[in-house]
Design an enzyme around this catalytic site. Sequence first.
Site, short mmCIF file in Angstrom:
data_model
loop_
_atom_site.label_atom_id
_atom_site.label_comp_id
_atom_site.label_asym_id
_atom_site.label_seq_id
_atom_site.Cartn_x
_atom_site.Cartn_y
_atom_site.Cartn_z
N ASP A 8 11.65 37.73 29.81
CA ASP A 8 12.15 38.92 29.10
C ASP A 8 13.53 38.57 28.56
O ASP A 8 14.52 38.56 29.30
CB ASP A 8 12.23 40.11 30.06
CG ASP A 8 12.83 41.35 29.39
OD1 ASP A 8 13.10 41.30 28.16
OD2 ASP A 8 13.02 42.36 30.10
N TYR B 193 14.95 45.22 9.02
CA TYR B 193 14.59 43.89 9.53
C TYR B 193 15.68 42.88 9.17
O TYR B 193 16.17 42.15 10.03
CB TYR B 193 13.23 43.46 8.95
CG TYR B 193 12.91 41.99 9.19
CD1 TYR B 193 12.70 41.50 10.48
CD2 TYR B 193 12.83 41.09 8.13
CE1 TYR B 193 12.42 40.16 10.70
CE2 TYR B 193 12.55 39.75 8.34
CZ TYR B 193 12.34 39.29 9.62
OH TYR B 193 12.07 37.95 9.82
#
Length: 284
Positions: A33, A122
């Site tokens: 993670d 983005y």
Amino acid sequence: MTPLVVIGKSGQLAWEIARLIPDAVCLGRDDIDITSDSSICDTLAPLAPRAIINASAYTAVDNAEIDEANAYLLNQTAVAKLAQYCKEQQVFLVHVSTDYVFNGEKGVPYTVDDIIEPQGMYGKTKAAGEAEVIGILPEQSAIIRTSWVYSSHGNNFVKTMLRLMADKPQLGVIDDQIGSPTWAKGLAEACIEAATGPLAGVFHWSDEGVCSWYDFALAIQKSGIDKGLLDSRIPINPIPSSAYPTPAKRPHYSVLDKTLSRSNYKTPLIHWREQLCAMMDELQ
């Protein structure tokens, strides 16, 4: 000591790197993670990598417009955490970025020093990730901006076009967005060279040549027929971006100037038509 760790194992780029470097360790979201300092440390410390290639990102361009928090989490916060780990452990970081950090209005190829002016969420999150790498790890990192990436693995424009060309009586493809396609295998070679060199700095990497999405689609159809991947030719019509509205604005022109890469990399820059043919051979 692990020579190379790749973050983002499900993507096209990691898949190509793994083919080129079989002993590279590729980590996916089930393995690490990257939004968690403890997960980064616990996962990477036993591997003791010499270099890390970050091929993971939030890449859903349109979703990023409404999912801003998660886009920033993966494209900025996680990148900062990886960069901090690399700084503390003296690990070289290769971070993959995008042509979307530019505004798309220049009309001539963007150099690595051109003004960062992303138009959508983005691009803004990827630009923020670049800034983290440069701020935390300036001498120990490579940022490689790329564009229009495709591969024989995963989902991409080439495979979508082949599927639609087999199913539809005709297609309309945008002809007023200009850029350079990039076979992920060549990009993988460049990332590996940067990691093992190592080569620090900001670089641009795409295949040689310039085209529109329409030009690219025509070449895909021709190659598909030549290679026996398509049975017949269908009409492909050029359409403007205005005929295909999307939540996120796409760059009108996003060709990348690769002068710095030509002078620093041994990996050859090859024309996109030649690379497309080579990738189509794999699909055969």
